[in-house]
Design an enzyme around this catalytic site. Structure first.
Site: not given
Length: 261
Positions: A20, A58, A72, A146, A169, A171, A173, A250
């Site tokens: 990502g 670049k 993917d 998150s 989400y 759960a 994270k 951590q």
């Protein structure tokens, strides 16, 4: 032996893979690693978006190598093929995410499984494939969780279906945070450090156009505002370099103090 901060944060000759990496937060992560001298591999499903990000990096950092690879995370073959094209790796950042804005009432079984597969299961699969390369170089893993991995969303914020936070989400994270701790323990004998960051709230630019929602969202933390991508650069520089050589397992919250209230 004493080292300067510049020496500790020097990534010259290193290679970092950022899933990502062409996205809103991922691009900032790529930029700071490139600024510190690391070569960058940007991986994403959208190859056109990745190519655009590669060109920008670049131009800004002409002395490093930047590679764009299609990935993917929901396709095991795609993950395997990605690592066939990587010969050396020092840093892995698991950052990619996408999903629907579901409430508990609206979320379907398929939506739930999609989010868990993308946000948690893909982290497991990426690390399984990356481990041999990271072991050779005594590398670093940085997982992106998150604030909703360790606290619950305040339902009073989300009175609009466009912004509602899906139960899948948080759960997923939360699982990333625990998986980070597990790996920090069991990969330590192989010289691999594993840490995690929990950002929040970092709404995308489109969401920021709703100023009323931004005001409500920002008021939830002591700094009384939302976060911006550049504000992740410091913690990424810390956790991906030898400046944090005695840190592993951590989870660092970059949330304007949200979690203290």
């Amino acid at each position: 032996m004493s080292h300067s901060l510049n020496e500790l944060q020097n990534l010259n000759g290193k290679t970092a893979l950022v899933t990502g990496g062409a996205g809103y937060l991922g691009m900032a992560m790529c930029e700071v690693l490139a600024e510190l001298g690391s070569n960058i591999i940007i991986a994403s499903r959208n190859l056109d978006k990745v190519e655009t990000a590669r060109e920008k990096l670049k131009i800004k950092f002409p002395d490093i190598e930047v590679h764009s690879l299609q990935l993917d995370l929901l396709d095991d073959t795609s993950i395997k093929n990605l690592f066939h094209n990587i010969n050396s790796l020092d840093i892995l950042i698991n950052n990619a995410w996408s999903g629907k804005k579901n409430s508990f009432e609206s979320i379907s079984n398929d939506d739930w499984e999609y989010d868990i597969n993308l946000s948690l299961n893909s982290v497991f699969k990426m690390i399984k494939h990356a481990k041999p390369l990271l072991k050779k170089n005594k590398g670093v893993i940085l997982n992106v969780s998150s604030m909703y991995g360790h606290i619950a969303p305040d339902y009073r914020l989300y009175n609009n279906d466009n912004y509602v936070n899906p139960p899948s989400y948080g759960a997923a994270k939360a699982g990333v945070i625990q998986f980070t701790k597990y790996l920090a323990s069991f990969l330590a004998p192989e010289g691999i450090r594993v840490n995690c960051i929990s950002p929040g709230a970092f709404p995308h630019k489109e969401t920021q156009q709703d100023h009323e929602f931004m005001e409500r969202l920002g008021s939830k933390n002591p700094l009384n505002r939302i976060g911006y991508p550049d504000e992740l650069k410091g913690v990424v520089a810390l956790l991906c370099t030898n400046a944090s050589s005695y840190m592993t397992g951590q989870n660092i919250c970059v949330d304007g103090g949200w979690g203290i209230w």
